[in-house]
Enzyme design. Structure first.
Site, PDB file in Angstrom:
ATOM      1  CD  GLU A  31      -2.456  -1.473   2.602  1.00 26.58           C
ATOM      2  OE1 GLU A  31      -2.319  -0.655   3.531  1.00 26.58           O
ATOM      3  OE2 GLU A  31      -3.002  -2.582   2.756  1.00 26.58           O
ATOM      4  CD  GLU A  36      -3.624  -4.434   5.188  1.00 28.60           C
ATOM      5  OE1 GLU A  36      -4.811  -4.684   4.914  1.00 28.60           O
ATOM      6  OE2 GLU A  36      -3.186  -3.270   5.315  1.00 28.60           O
ATOM      7  CG  PHE A  58       1.674   0.536  10.573  1.00 29.98           C
ATOM      8  CD1 PHE A  58       2.560   1.226  11.385  1.00 29.98           C
ATOM      9  CD2 PHE A  58       0.971   1.238   9.615  1.00 29.98           C
ATOM     10  CE1 PHE A  58       2.740   2.593  11.239  1.00 29.98           C
ATOM     11  CE2 PHE A  58       1.146   2.611   9.467  1.00 29.98           C
ATOM     12  CZ  PHE A  58       2.038   3.292  10.282  1.00 29.98           C
ATOM     13  CG  ASP A 116       0.625  -3.044  14.983  1.00 33.17           C
ATOM     14  OD1 ASP A 116       0.527  -2.997  16.206  1.00 33.17           O
ATOM     15  OD2 ASP A 116       1.532  -2.454  14.365  1.00 33.17           O
ATOM     16  CG  HIS A 175      -0.819   2.053  13.653  1.00 32.75           C
ATOM     17  ND1 HIS A 175      -2.141   2.215  13.974  1.00 32.75           N
ATOM     18  CD2 HIS A 175      -0.782   2.092  12.293  1.00 32.75           C
ATOM     19  CE1 HIS A 175      -2.865   2.361  12.869  1.00 32.75           C
ATOM     20  NE2 HIS A 175      -2.069   2.285  11.847  1.00 32.75           N
TER      21      HIS A 175
HETATM   22  C1  LIG Z   1      -5.760  -2.579   7.542  1.00 36.53           C
HETATM   23  C2  LIG Z   1      -4.963  -1.328   7.476  1.00 36.53           C
HETATM   24  N1  LIG Z   1      -4.150  -1.133   6.433  1.00 36.53           N
HETATM   25  C3  LIG Z   1      -3.416  -0.011   6.353  1.00 36.53           C
HETATM   26  C4  LIG Z   1      -3.485   0.940   7.328  1.00 36.53           C
HETATM   27  C5  LIG Z   1      -2.704   2.235   7.203  1.00 36.53           C
HETATM   28  N2  LIG Z   1      -3.669   3.284   6.839  1.00 36.53           N
HETATM   29  C6  LIG Z   1      -4.238   4.072   7.762  1.00 36.53           C
HETATM   30  S1  LIG Z   1      -5.412   5.063   7.112  1.00 36.53           S
HETATM   31  C7  LIG Z   1      -5.173   4.450   5.575  1.00 36.53           C
HETATM   32  C8  LIG Z   1      -5.998   4.938   4.430  1.00 36.53           C
HETATM   33  C9  LIG Z   1      -7.440   4.679   4.654  1.00 36.53           C
HETATM   34  O1  LIG Z   1      -8.151   5.136   3.564  1.00 36.53           O
HETATM   35  P1  LIG Z   1      -9.713   5.288   3.630  1.00 36.53           P
HETATM   36  O2  LIG Z   1     -10.312   3.988   4.093  1.00 36.53           O
HETATM   37  O3  LIG Z   1     -10.158   5.782   2.322  1.00 36.53           O
HETATM   38  O4  LIG Z   1      -9.981   6.342   4.780  1.00 36.53           O
HETATM   39  P2  LIG Z   1      -9.505   7.858   4.824  1.00 36.53           P
HETATM   40  O5  LIG Z   1      -8.174   7.898   5.494  1.00 36.53           O
HETATM   41  O6  LIG Z   1      -9.469   8.368   3.437  1.00 36.53           O
HETATM   42  O7  LIG Z   1     -10.535   8.552   5.650  1.00 36.53           O
HETATM   43  C10 LIG Z   1      -4.184   3.485   5.586  1.00 36.53           C
HETATM   44  C11 LIG Z   1      -3.727   2.743   4.393  1.00 36.53           C
HETATM   45  C12 LIG Z   1      -4.296   0.667   8.433  1.00 36.53           C
HETATM   46  N3  LIG Z   1      -4.374   1.500   9.469  1.00 36.53           N
HETATM   47  N4  LIG Z   1      -5.048  -0.460   8.481  1.00 36.53           N
END
Ligand SMILES: Cc1ncc(C[n+]2csc(CCOP(=O)(O)OP(=O)(O)O)c2C)c(N)n1
Ligand SMILES: Cc1ncc(C[n+]2csc(CCOP(=O)(O)OP(=O)(O)O)c2C)c(N)n1
Ligand SMILES: [Mg+2]
Ligand SMILES: [Mg+2]
Lengths: 324, 319, 324, 319
Positions: C29, C61, C84, C86, C130
Site C-alpha cells: 500500500e 493485506e 504496519f 500489527d 500500530h
Molecule cells: C488494515 C490497514 N491497512 C493499512 C493501514 C494504514 N492506513 C491508515 S489510514 C489508511 C488509508 C485509509 O483510507 P480510507 O479507508 O479511504 O480512509 P480515509 O483515510 O481516506 O478517511 C491506511 C492505508 C491501516 N491502518 N489499516
C-alpha cells in the site's frame, strides 16, 4: 457423578449457560440444526434455543469474531465457534487487535465478554490446514485468556467460567478429546481460571502437559512408575492466566521438568513454561529442562508421517529418562 | 427533509464544532503538543453530522482512524475528546487510546479502530446484539473508500444483509486512501454499487451536503428500525488537509483541491440556512463565537490536565 | 565504506536486487510514486522501475500476501510490504497457512521465494494498533525465515539474501531504526542467515537483543562498563534460522544471560531464547536467566505510558545487576 | 462451441475418469484405506472439465478441498493422484498433502488449499506473475459458493479486476457449503452478480452442461489472454454425495437430490454426443472400459506403493 464425553460436557456447559442467561448465544459455521457443529458439540442446541440463538454463519471467520466483538461490547455474551483452530489465522486481527485490545485501548470503558471455541490438534490425518496447535500465538496476546481443558470435567467447568467472565476467552478444544469420557458431578459446578490441576502426584520429575498431551503424559507416568520413576503430571488448565505457583512448587519439589506440548517447538507453549522455570526456579533444578513438542514442520498427511511429528508417550518417557 | 429550526441549527453548530476542533488540533500538533499522528476530519463534517443527526443517543456508531468528527457529531464531550488526543489522564480513554482510538460508550460511540475496515464486522455484531435484545436501536458504521477493499467490508456487510441487521454502512469516499486514488484500486466509480452484491440498497449521496446525507440516513434508519436490514450509503466528500498531519498531499491536483474547497460543506450549509431563513448573519456569528469558546475551553482543559502515571499502563488489560 | 540510514540501506538492497533480477518486484500500500512507502523505504523506486514493478495495492493485506504467494510459486520474487506490523494479523492465514506451508504440503514441488517486509515496534505514540512487535508469532511458523536487522549494514545485507533465497522470509523492520545511520561497504555484499553478530564483546554477562533493543543493550553495556561490568551483546540478526551455536557459546563463556526483546513477555521471543539456554546450557549458568520485555499489555498511546512499557537501557542495566 | 470430435471425446473421457475415480475413492474409504477425510467431486465433473478444456497445459489452475476433479481435468496422472490420497510415498506430494492438498506443478496445477477462499488471492498472484512475465497464460481459480463469502474472494477479485489480470474465477455453486444452504448465507441468487462490484463480467452458467461451461470459459480465456482482465463464472451444479465421506447429507430434500441426479452431467453429455453423432453406444462402452482399466491401474499402483518413511516428515520444510 456421571460419565460423559468431552464433547457432551462442552454441550452441557453451553446449554446450562444459555438457559441461565438470555444474553448467551452461539455463532459459527454449521453449528445449527443442519449439522450441529463439525464435531457435534452444539448438536441439538438450535432445536432447544432456536435459530436466533444458535446461528449458522457464512464462511467468514474474521466476521464471526468481529460480530462477536460487536455483540459483546453491547451487552451480549457470544460464544463463537471457529470450525478448525488453523482457521483462527483468518480472524487474527479481530481476535488479537480488536477483541483483546478493545478494553485497554478505550481505557477500561468497554468489556468484551466473549468466548472463541476452536479445536486444535492432529491425529486424524487431515493435514497441514486442519491439524495445528496454535495456543502460543494467543498466549502472546494480552487481553485474552487461554483455556486448555484436557478432560470432560475441566471442559465443562472451564467453559462455564469462560462464558460468565467479562473477558474474551480463547477456548481450545482437541479433536481427539471430543469422544473421551470422564466423570463429572451431577450438580452444577464451575472451575476457576489460573488454577492448575495435579493430574498425578509424583516426586522424581514434573511433567507439564496440556490438552491431549495430558493423557500421553499420564500413560507415560504409569509406565515409568513400573520402573520406579515417580512422575508428577501438572495440567495448567488455563495457559492465561497461568498457575505459576503450582508449576514452580512442583518443580521445586521434583527438581526436574519435562514440558510436553502438541505444537511446533520453536516459540511454542513449552518455550514460555521453560522460560518461567529458568527465570524463577533455576536453583532448584537438578537437570536441564526438557521440551517435548512437535518438530518445526507443518503437519503432514500420511499416517506414518503424522505419527512421527506428534509427541507421544514414548517420547515423553525418553525425555524423562534423559534427566532422571 | 427536516425544517425544524432547532435541529438545523444544532447540525450547523456541530459541523462548526468539528471544524474548529480540527483547526485547533492542527495548530496544537504544530506546537508539538499532540503526540503521535492525527487524521483530520475537516471537510467531511457533513457526513458525520448528517448521519448522526438521524440517530438518537441510544444508537451506536463505530468509527475509524479519522474519528474526531464522528465523536463530536454523536455528542461527545469536547474536553474529554481533546484531552484524549493530547494523551491526558482526563481523556475518554485515560490517554491509552489517543486520536485513533477514541470511544464514549455512554453515548453509543463504540470506539474507533485504527485497522482499516475492522469496524465493519464489529458494527454488524452491534446490529446483531440489537436484534437479539429486541431494542429499536441502529448502528452506523463509518469507513473510507480505501476500507471498502478490505475483506471485512465484504464479509461484514454480507452478514448484516443476510440477517437483516439494523446497520448503516457509511462509506466516506474522500477519493483517496492515503496517496492512493480510488481509481487506482477499483474499477467502479461508486462504492455504493457494491451493495448489489449483498442484495441491499446502495445509495451515493453528495457527502458535502449535510441535508442530503441526513435524508438518506434517515431513510436508512427507518428501514433498519423496522427490520428491513442494512443500507450502504456512500458519501462523496474530500478531506481539506493531507491524510495525516505530516502529509503535504502533493498527489492531489491543485485544481481538484481548489474545486473541493469551494464545495466546503459548512459554507454551503450556512448559505442554505440563510436562504431558508433559519439563520441570520448575526446568529451565525453568535454560534461561531459560542463554538470558539467551547473549543478553547476544551483546549485549556486538555492542556491543563495531567498525563497519566506511568504505572497506569498496567491497568485495564482485563476486566 | 559510506554512511547511510537504515531506510536507505533497505532501499539500496531493493534497488540492487531489482536491477540484477527482473523477477523481483514490489507490492504494497502506498509504496509507489505518490507516497514512496509510509516510511519512505521504497521512495523513488517506482520512478526507476516503473509502476508495473512497484505496485500500489488496495488496502487488502491478506491479498497482498496471497498475490505474492501466487506470483512466487510461478516464477517471480515478490517483496511485499505490510505498512504496519500489527496489520500482518489480517494476512495471518496467507502468511502462516499458505506461504509457509505451500512447499511442504506439496511435497517439495513448489517454492515460494518471497519477502514480507513490515515495521514493528513502538516509541512514536501511535498506540495499540500500530506499535506491536510480533516476531514470536512468525518464529512459531515452520517454513518461514524471520530476519531482524538492527543496523543499516545488517538491513541491507540481510534483505539482499532474503530476496535471493528460495524461502518465504518474514523481514522485520523497526520504526525507530529507519533514520538510524551506520556504515556499509561501497561494494556489493550479502549477509548469511543464521549467523549472529557479536555487537560487543564482554565476559561477565551475555545480553541477547534484537532490532531496536540492540541499541538499548549497547548503551546499557557502555554504562555498565564504567562500573566494571563487562557485557557481551549478541544480535542474532535472524531469529529463524537461529544461530544457536553463537548464543550458547556466549552463555557458556559468561555464565549469565539477559534476554531483551521489545515484545510482550509471555510467549515472546525471549521465551524461546530462554528455553534454548535452559535446555542446552543450564549447567553453565551461574544465575537465573533474565528476560527484559514488555509487560503483557497492549501498547498505550500517551507518552509516559508508552515509555513505561517499552524496555530501555535502564531496565536492562537493572536486570544485569540482579544477576552479576 | 467446439465440434472437434477428438476434443469432445476427450472431454467425455475426462469426466468419466473423474466419476470412476471418485467412486473408487468412495469405495476405498469404506474399506478404511483412505486416511483422513475426502470431499468427492462426483456430480460436478462438467465444471472442471468444461473449464480445463478451455485451458492449455501451460495455463494454471488453483484448487480447493474438493480438488480431485480439478487435478484430473487438468491432466494429472491418475496413479500419482490416487497414491497421494492414500498417503503413499509415490503420490504427488509424497504423502504430505493428501486429498486436500494435491498439486502438480508440471501441469500448472498450483495446488489445492484447504482453507476455503484462500486460493483466490493466490490465483490473482499467478495472474500477476503471468502479466509481469509477459506470457499469454491464464489462471483458473476454483472455489465454492461458500467461499464467495470469504474476504479473500472480495479482495482477490478486486485486485485482479483493477490490474486486469488473466484470471478466471470459477465459482462451483453446488448450493451448499457443508450443511449450509446458499440462501442461509447470502441474499442474492447468483454469485456471479457480485462481479459488478468489481467492474468485471459475471456469468452464470449451467454447471452440469459441460459444453456450456466450456463456451463461457473459452470466452473468458480469450478476454484474459488479450489483457481484458478477469471474469467471474458461476457454475450451478450439485454434489452427488455428502460434503465429505462421512456426511449423510440429510439436510438436502430428497426431491432436490433426485432432481439433480437426473441432471447428471455425464449422462447428459453422453446423450448429447450420441445426438451429435460424435459417439456411438459402442464407442461409449469402449471408453468406459478404458477408463475402468486406467482407474483400476491407479488403485493398484496406489495400494501397492509404500508409505513414506516416518523421518521424511522432516523434509521439504525449506528449500
Ligand atoms: C488494515 C490497514 N491497512 C493499512 C493501514 C494504514 N492506513 C491508515 S489510514 C489508511 C488509508 C485509509 O483510507 P480510507 O479507508 O479511504 O480512509 P480515509 O483515510 O481516506 O478517511 C491506511 C492505508 C491501516 N491502518 N489499516
Ligand atoms: C476458511 C475455512 N472455513 C471453514 C472450513 C471448513 N470447511 C471445509 S469445506 C467447507 C464448505 C465449503 O463450501 P463451498 O465453498 O461451497 O465448497 P463445497 O464444499 O461446496 O465444494 C467448510 C466450511 C475451511 N476448510 N476453511
Ligand atoms: Mg479515503
Ligand atoms: Mg458449495
Amino acid at each position: 457423578m456421571k460419565e460423559i464425553a468431552y464433547r457432551d460436557a462442552l454441550r452441557e456447559a453451553l446449554r446450562e449457560e444459555m438457559r441461565r442467561d438470555q444474553t448467551v448465544f452461539l455463532l459459527g459455521e454449521d453449528i445449527g440444526r443442519f449439522w450441529g457443529g463439525a464435531f457435534k458439540v452444539t448438536n441439538g442446541l438450535a432445536e432447544e434455543f432456536g435459530d436466533e440463538r444458535v446461528r449458522d454463519t457464512p464462511i467468514s471467520e474474521s466476521t464471526i469474531i468481529g460480530a462477536a466483538v460487536g455483540a459483546a461490547i453491547t451487552g451480549m455474551r457470544p460464544v463463537a465457534e471457529i470450525m478448525f483452530g488453523d482457521l483462527t489465522a483468518l480472524a487474527m486481527d479481530q481476535i488479537a487487535n480488536q477483541a483483546a485490545k478493545i478494553r485497554y485501548m478505550f481505557g477500561g470503558q468497554a468489556k468484551a465478554p466473549m468466548v472463541i471455541r476452536t479445536p486444535f490438534g492432529g491425529g486424524v490425518n487431515i493435514a497441514s490446514h486442519h491439524s495445528q496447535s496454535l495456543e502460543a500465538w494467543f498466549m502472546h496476546v494480552p487481553g485474552l485468556y487461554v483455556a486448555v481443558p484436557s478432560t470432560p470435567y475441566d471442559a465443562k467447568g472451564l467453559l462455564k467460567t469462560a462464558i460468565r467472565g467479562d473477558n474474551p476467552v480463547f477456548f481450545c478444544e482437541h479433536k481427539l478429546l471430543y469422544p473421551l469420557k470422564g466423570m463429572i458431578p451431577e450438580e452444577e459446578y464451575t472451575l476457576p481460571f489460573g488454577k492448575a490441576d495435579v493430574k498425578r502426584e509424583g516426586k522424581d520429575v514434573t511433567v507439564f502437559a496440556t490438552m491431549f498431551m495430558v493423557h500421553q503424559a499420564l500413560t507415560a507416568a504409569e509406565r515409568l512408575s513400573r520402573e520406579n520413576i515417580s512422575v508428577e503430571v501438572i495440567d495448567p488448565r488455563t495457559l492465561v492466566p497461568l498457575d505459576k505457583a503450582a508449576l514452580l512448587a512442583s518443580v521445586k519439589k521434583t527438581g526436574r521438568i519435562v514440558i510436553v506440548s502438541e505444537d511446533c517447538k520453536t516459540a511454542g507453549v513449552s518455550a514460555e513454561i521453560a522460560a518461567i522455570v529458568a527465570e524463577e526456579a533455576i536453583d532448584y533444578l537438578d537437570a536441564p529442562i526438557k521440551r517435548v513438542a512437535e518438530p518445526d514442520t507443518p503437519i503432514p498427511f500420511s499416517p506414518p508421517l503424522e505419527k512421527f511429528v506428534i509427541p507421544d508417550e514414548n517420547r515423553i518417557i525418553k525425555a524423562v529418562k534423559e534427566i532422571v | 427533509m427536516t425544517h425544524d429550526k432547532e435541529k438545523l441549527v444544532e447540525m450547523y453548530t456541530k459541523m462548526l464544532e468539528i471544524r474548529f476542533f480540527e483547526e485547533k488540533v492542527y495548530e496544537l500538533y504544530g506546537q508539538n503538543l499532540v503526540p503521535g499522528t492525527i487524521h483530520l476530519y475537516a471537510g467531511e463534517e457533513a457526513v458525520a453530522v448528517g448521519v448522526c443527526s438521524a440517530l438518537s443517543r441510544e444508537d451506536y456508531i463505530v468509527s475509524t482512524h479519522r474519528g474526531h468528527g464522528h465523536c463530536i457529531a454523536k455528542g461527545a464531550d469536547l474536553k474529554k475528546t481533546m484531552a484524549e488526543i493530547l494523551g491526558k489522564k482526563t481523556g475518554y480513554c485515560k490517554g491509552k487510546g489517543g486520536s485513533m482510538h477514541i470511544a464514549d460508550f455512554n453515548i453509543g460511540m463504540l470506539g474507533a479502530t485504527a485497522v482499516v475496515g475492522a469496524g465493519v464486522p464489529i458494527a454488524s455484531g452491534a446490529g446483531l446484539s440489537i436484534k437479539l435484545r429486541g431494542t429499536d436501536q441502529v448502528c452506523a458504521c463509518f469507513f473510507g473508500d480505501g476500507a471498502s477493499n478490505q475483506g471485512t467490508f465484504h464479509e461484514g456487510i454480507n452478514l448484516a444483509a443476510t440477517w437483516a441487521l439494523p446497520v448503516l454502512f457509511v462509506c466516506e469516499n474522500n477519493l483517496y486512501a492515503m496517496g492512493t486514488r480510488q481509481s487506482q484500486v477499483m474499477l467502479i466509480e461508486n462504492v455504493a454499487e457494491r451493495a448489489s452484491a449483498y442484495g441491499i440498497p446502495g445509495v451515493t449521496v453528495d457527502g458535502n451536503d449535510v441535508l442530503a446525507v441526513y435524508e438518506v440516513a434517515e431513510e436508512a434508519v427507518k428501514r433498519a428500525r423496522v427490520g428491513k436490514g442494512p443500507t450502504l450509503i456512500e458519501c462523496k466528500t474530500y478531506r481539506h488537509k493531507g491524510h495525516s498531519r505530516v502529509d503535504p498531499a502533493t498527489y492531489r491536483p491543485k485544481e481538484e483541491v481548489a474545486e473541493w474547497l469551494k464545495k466546503d460543506p459548512i459554507i454551503r450549509f450556512r448559505e442554505q440556512l440563510f436562504k431558508m431563513h433559519v439563520l441570520t448573519e448575526e446568529e451565525a456569528k453568535e454560534i461561531e463565537s459560542k463554538v470558539t469558546v467551547a473549543i478553547n475551553a476544551a483546549v485549556k482543559f486538555a492542556l491543563e490536565s495531567p498525563y497519566p502515571e506511568p504505572e497506569e499502563a498496567l491497568e485495564d488489560v482485563y476486566a
